[in-house]
Design an enzyme around this catalytic site. Sequence first.
Site, PDB file in Angstrom:
ATOM      1  N   SER A  32       0.848  -1.179   0.000  1.00  0.00           N
ATOM      2  CA  SER A  32       0.000   0.000   0.000  1.00  0.00           C
ATOM      3  C   SER A  32       0.888   1.236   0.000  1.00  0.00           C
ATOM      4  O   SER A  32       2.116   1.150  -0.088  1.00  0.00           O
ATOM      5  CB  SER A  32      -0.901  -0.005   1.231  1.00  0.00           C
ATOM      6  OG  SER A  32      -0.109   0.072   2.421  1.00  0.00           O
ATOM      7  N   LYS A  33       0.262   2.402   0.110  1.00  0.00           N
ATOM      8  CA  LYS A  33       1.016   3.660   0.091  1.00  0.00           C
ATOM      9  C   LYS A  33       2.037   3.729   1.217  1.00  0.00           C
ATOM     10  O   LYS A  33       3.102   4.319   1.070  1.00  0.00           O
ATOM     11  CB  LYS A  33       0.058   4.836   0.176  1.00  0.00           C
ATOM     12  CG  LYS A  33      -0.762   5.055  -1.090  1.00  0.00           C
ATOM     13  CD  LYS A  33      -1.650   6.274  -0.961  1.00  0.00           C
ATOM     14  CE  LYS A  33      -2.446   6.497  -2.244  1.00  0.00           C
ATOM     15  NZ  LYS A  33      -3.334   7.680  -2.138  1.00  0.00           N
ATOM     16  N   ARG A  34       1.710   3.120   2.353  1.00  0.00           N
ATOM     17  CA  ARG A  34       2.651   3.194   3.472  1.00  0.00           C
ATOM     18  C   ARG A  34       3.913   2.375   3.207  1.00  0.00           C
ATOM     19  O   ARG A  34       4.933   2.552   3.888  1.00  0.00           O
ATOM     20  CB  ARG A  34       1.979   2.736   4.773  1.00  0.00           C
ATOM     21  CG  ARG A  34       1.585   1.277   4.807  1.00  0.00           C
ATOM     22  CD  ARG A  34       0.768   0.968   6.058  1.00  0.00           C
ATOM     23  NE  ARG A  34       0.329  -0.410   6.099  1.00  0.00           N
ATOM     24  CZ  ARG A  34       1.053  -1.408   6.558  1.00  0.00           C
ATOM     25  NH1 ARG A  34       2.273  -1.175   7.016  1.00  0.00           N
ATOM     26  NH2 ARG A  34       0.582  -2.640   6.573  1.00  0.00           N
TER      27      ARG A  34
END
Length: 470
Positions: A238-240
Amino acid sequence: MSVRTRFAPSPTGYLHLGGARTALFNWLLARQSGGQFVLRVEDTDRERSTDESVQVILDGMEWLGLDYDEGPFFQTDRYDHYRAVAQQLLESGHAYHCYCSKERIEEMRETARREKRKPRYDGTCRHRSEPVPGVEPVLRFKTPLDGSVIIDDLVKGKIEIDNAELDDLIIRRSDGNPTYNLTVVADDIEMGITHVVRGDDHINNTPRQIHIFNALGATLPKFAHLPMILGEDGKRMSKRHGAVSVTQYREEGILPAALLNYLARLGWSYGDQELFTLQELTEKFSFEGCQRSGSVFDINKLKWVNQQHLSELDENALGEILQRALIADNIDSANGPEPGKLALLLRDRSQTTKEMVAQALIYYCDDIEYDAKAAQKQLRPVALPVLEAISESLKHTSSWDATALKARLEQVATELEVGFGKIGQPLRVALTGGSASPDIAETLQMIGKDRSVARVGKAIEYVKARSQAS
């Protein structure tokens, strides 16, 4: 029957790695069989879908070279068709109107949660024959109550889901708009899709869609659910984890062929082979080589793959890459070495084209800055006689090629009775500002005589000023 695959992204964000890999595997399956690859934009989420996201997807597909034979089709252009399919299911007895309020549905779910049951619709309206005045109903699909659904998945193998685990899903909302599972099946049938290849986060949708296929009397496509791409912590990327649009990798200097190669190897293998051209992937790809569990994304491995692909490019291709970058930075390539020849010199020291371009800039500018640590170590007073001797030698060099220049430097080292390293390192900092560069003679050749002499002269003045200051 000809193979027909589809890539069906939702334009609610960028084209991420998982989507790009799904597109790749669909493309490979179609191309190796002489079939067709369809692009379908599933934009029915009107609140989150944007034109910008559509364009990002199209740009990403173009950059990767994943051309499609039909499309892009947009689901928002096909609402009349979905309404007709929903009406067909209603008239055939496979769907029914549901008048239950949101409050009743939520109460039903809350009761199930308290009783530790799976929240699901209880079928209250399944046998209702009379409408409820003043209420616009949703349309629910009548899921079989008994038996099970068996998916012969091309990646996961046999998957069986008990129908008792499925409730009567909504296929048309009260405002008349269709829902995801209906639109997907209606499109796959009309577009003649033979293979549905997608991420395994869709496995829960597949039995519901199979029921709709069967209710419409359609031939089932073959299903293949690909394992997720994971971050380093083993969780879905994901973005993290730093997940970005595939076009961001273009900005970071990753070649499209390298990204496709790396994506293919995330969840698929062909013996021990690591590096593939797109043609090789097309010839060798098969679902038998797909693994069933997720694969961890490793940026360092991607850069290694990229470096291998970079090393295979010829002078013309490398020159085009560097030339485009110089133009983007408003740098005149005529004010320096030929881009292709310079890129050949720099590519083995670069993992990405971005790194290659960054190293190239010093060859086209008249002034450079010194790396503080490199200058502190190499441009000391002890280097002054070395630099002065080099300066005199370079000024009187008529043949400015690497072979002649190396001979000149070796002659200076002999005359000064020092090792070549005592010559090369101060000169390298003087020429490039840092302590790393290609072969010093080739570096001199690429920088050119006038710039090289000027930079050595600047280094001499730097050393003198340092001596005076101390």
